[in-house]
Design a protein around this motif. Structure first.
Motif, mmCIF file in Angstrom:
data_model
loop_
_atom_site.group_PDB
_atom_site.id
_atom_site.type_symbol
_atom_site.label_atom_id
_atom_site.label_comp_id
_atom_site.label_asym_id
_atom_site.label_seq_id
_atom_site.Cartn_x
_atom_site.Cartn_y
_atom_site.Cartn_z
ATOM 1 N N HIS A 139 9.809 -4.412 1.184
ATOM 2 C CA HIS A 139 9.815 -3.014 1.628
ATOM 3 C C HIS A 139 8.429 -2.433 1.809
ATOM 4 O O HIS A 139 7.499 -2.786 1.096
ATOM 5 N N THR A 140 8.327 -1.508 2.760
ATOM 6 C CA THR A 140 7.188 -0.597 2.847
ATOM 7 C C THR A 140 7.818 0.757 3.104
ATOM 8 O O THR A 140 8.412 0.973 4.165
ATOM 9 N N SER A 141 7.757 1.661 2.157
ATOM 10 C CA SER A 141 8.356 2.985 2.334
ATOM 11 C C SER A 141 7.382 4.046 1.872
ATOM 12 O O SER A 141 6.883 3.993 0.747
ATOM 13 N N LEU A 142 7.138 5.003 2.781
ATOM 14 C CA LEU A 142 6.310 6.155 2.427
ATOM 15 C C LEU A 142 7.270 7.323 2.218
ATOM 16 O O LEU A 142 8.034 7.677 3.113
ATOM 17 N N LEU A 143 7.231 7.889 1.000
ATOM 18 C CA LEU A 143 8.249 8.857 0.586
ATOM 19 C C LEU A 143 7.598 10.100 0.006
ATOM 20 O O LEU A 143 6.441 10.074 -0.381
ATOM 21 N N VAL A 144 8.403 11.153 -0.085
ATOM 22 C CA VAL A 144 8.005 12.286 -0.911
ATOM 23 C C VAL A 144 9.039 12.405 -2.020
ATOM 24 O O VAL A 144 10.244 12.329 -1.771
ATOM 25 N N MET A 145 8.552 12.496 -3.251
ATOM 26 C CA MET A 145 9.444 12.755 -4.384
ATOM 27 C C MET A 145 9.321 14.248 -4.699
ATOM 28 O O MET A 145 8.353 14.686 -5.305
ATOM 29 N N ASP A 159 8.804 -3.556 11.163
ATOM 30 C CA ASP A 159 9.018 -5.017 11.227
ATOM 31 C C ASP A 159 8.804 -5.645 9.849
ATOM 32 O O ASP A 159 9.687 -5.564 9.007
ATOM 33 N N ASP A 160 7.650 -6.265 9.613
ATOM 34 C CA ASP A 160 7.449 -6.947 8.332
ATOM 35 C C ASP A 160 7.106 -5.959 7.213
ATOM 36 O O ASP A 160 6.409 -4.971 7.430
ATOM 37 N N ALA A 161 7.562 -6.274 6.009
ATOM 38 C CA ALA A 161 7.134 -5.519 4.832
ATOM 39 C C ALA A 161 5.723 -5.977 4.466
ATOM 40 O O ALA A 161 5.274 -7.046 4.879
ATOM 41 N N ALA A 162 5.038 -5.151 3.674
ATOM 42 C CA ALA A 162 3.642 -5.442 3.336
ATOM 43 C C ALA A 162 3.507 -6.806 2.642
ATOM 44 O O ALA A 162 2.699 -7.653 3.052
#
Ligand code: KG4
Ligand code: ZN
Length: 347
Positions: A139-145, A159-162
């Motif tokens: 996974h590569t996910s940029l989120l706000v908590m 496409d590809d995860a980190a």
């Protein structure tokens, strides 16, 4: 409160005992790297069989190291997804057996959320609101908590995860598996400006990531220079291209969302260049960066126990007929691309 955490979503059999959601009493990790190394990536069928062999001894060892008996545990937390179906099932079935035999609650945990909770073990609590950057093998996910444990997706990989990119490039460079730590080490001896590799999507105004073009560029570079390759220079230049985009998007997210805290999570958060550059450049903007220690970035049972403790305190319980979900998302129903099934490393 003593919680047992079980993690078997990929190729680490992780079991930990965590007290009150933060104090690490034990953290046993039986990795299967030697088993998979000859294939250059995780072989799902071998991984699940190895979990069967490794899990129960790991539970015994985790209890012994924590100085507790099984009967002292207050709950059993387990990763239910995302991950490899067969591997997840071994952990989930075992966790149910322990919960039933001990008459303790079962708590199913999302692997990606658990990565974020590894920060609690390191820093004592989760600061919210914060920008959260989850970078792992799948996974590569940029989120706000916005509030503790509540996530909003800003962007993801298309496409590809980190970690997947690190592993594939390491393979091309002949560095073995897993590739991330090998590239991280070798890059320290190389010039990050040796080769100018592409920084895909760096200025596209989105929070999405793309690494397949970079991977192909490295492949083309290597094939074009048989016998005269500056291995360390290529490793450092590849890593710099990855980190440039990551730092740029994470800091833009903090600025645009008006947030002064960034939380790193996932195996690639162990990357020394990402940590150093993000800390320095965020510091210049008065943004603080929190990350688990490198050993708690990669898959482990402690993050699962910690995440499970918080769920338990919120009153959550997982029924004993619940299954594993290889496609579990970090935010239900949001972000089809980012939250699609994690592509594992075996090719
Ligand atoms: O979170 P994780 O342990 O497993 C998944 O959930 O996928 O992440 C594993 C990934 C692998 O791709 C590995 O190569 C990468 O994290 N990784 C690193 C480093 N340490 C592990 N990548 C870059 N630099 C590192 N130091
Ligand atoms: Zn992981």
């Amino acid at each position: 409160m003593l919680v047992l955490g079980i993690e078997t979503s990929c190729d680490e059999t992780g079991v930990a005992v965590v007290e009150n959601g933060k104090a690490l009493r034990s953290n046993v990790i039986a990795d299967q790297q030697l088993l998979h190394a000859r294939y250059g990536g995780v072989v799902p069928e071998l991984a699940s069989r190895a979990h069967v062999d490794l899990l129960h001894p790991a539970v015994e060892q985790a209890c012994a190291e924590a100085g507790v008996a099984l009967g002292d545990l207050d709950a059993i937390a387990v990763t239910t997804g995302p991950g490899l179906a067969g591997s997840l099932l071994v952990g989930v079935a075992s966790a149910k057996a322990y919960a039933l035999a001990l008459d303790r609650p079962l708590i199913g945990v999302n692997h990606l959320v658990a990565h974020v909770y590894a920060n609690v073990i390191e820093h004592g609590s989760l600061p919210a609101p914060a920008v959260v950057f989850v970078v792992s093998g799948g996974h590569t996910s940029l989120l706000v908590m916005d509030a503790v444990g509540g996530f909003r997706v800003l962007g993801q990989t298309i496409d590809d995860a980190a970690g997947e990119a690190y592993d594939k490039v390491a393979r091309v460079l002949g560095l073995g598996y897993p590739g991330g730590p090998a590239i991280d080490r070798l890059a320290r001896e190389g010039d990050p400006a040796a080769v100018r590799f592409p920084r895909s999507l760096i200025d596209d105004g989105t929070y999405d990531f793309s690494l397949s073009g970079l991977k192909t560029a490295v492949l083309r570079h290597v094939r074009g220079r048989p016998g005269e390759l500056d291995l360390a220079g290529v490793a450092a230049s590849f890593q710099e291209a990855v980190v440039d985009v990551q730092v740029s998007k994470v800091l833009r997210a903090a600025a645009e969302e008006g947030l002064d805290t960034v939380l790193l999570a996932g195996g690639v958060a162990a990357n020394s260049r990402l940590r150093a550059r993000l800390e320095r450049e965020a510091g210049d903007r008065r943004v603080r960066v929190l990350a688990p220690s490198p050993g708690l970035c990669t898959d482990n049972g402690a993050m699962v126990a910690c995440c499970g403790t918080f769920a338990l305190e919120r009153g959550e319980r997982t029924p004993l007929d619940a299954g594993a979900d290889p496609n579990l998302r970090i935010v239900p129903g949001v972000g089809r691309r980012a939250q699609r099934r994690p592509k594992r490393r075996h090719r």
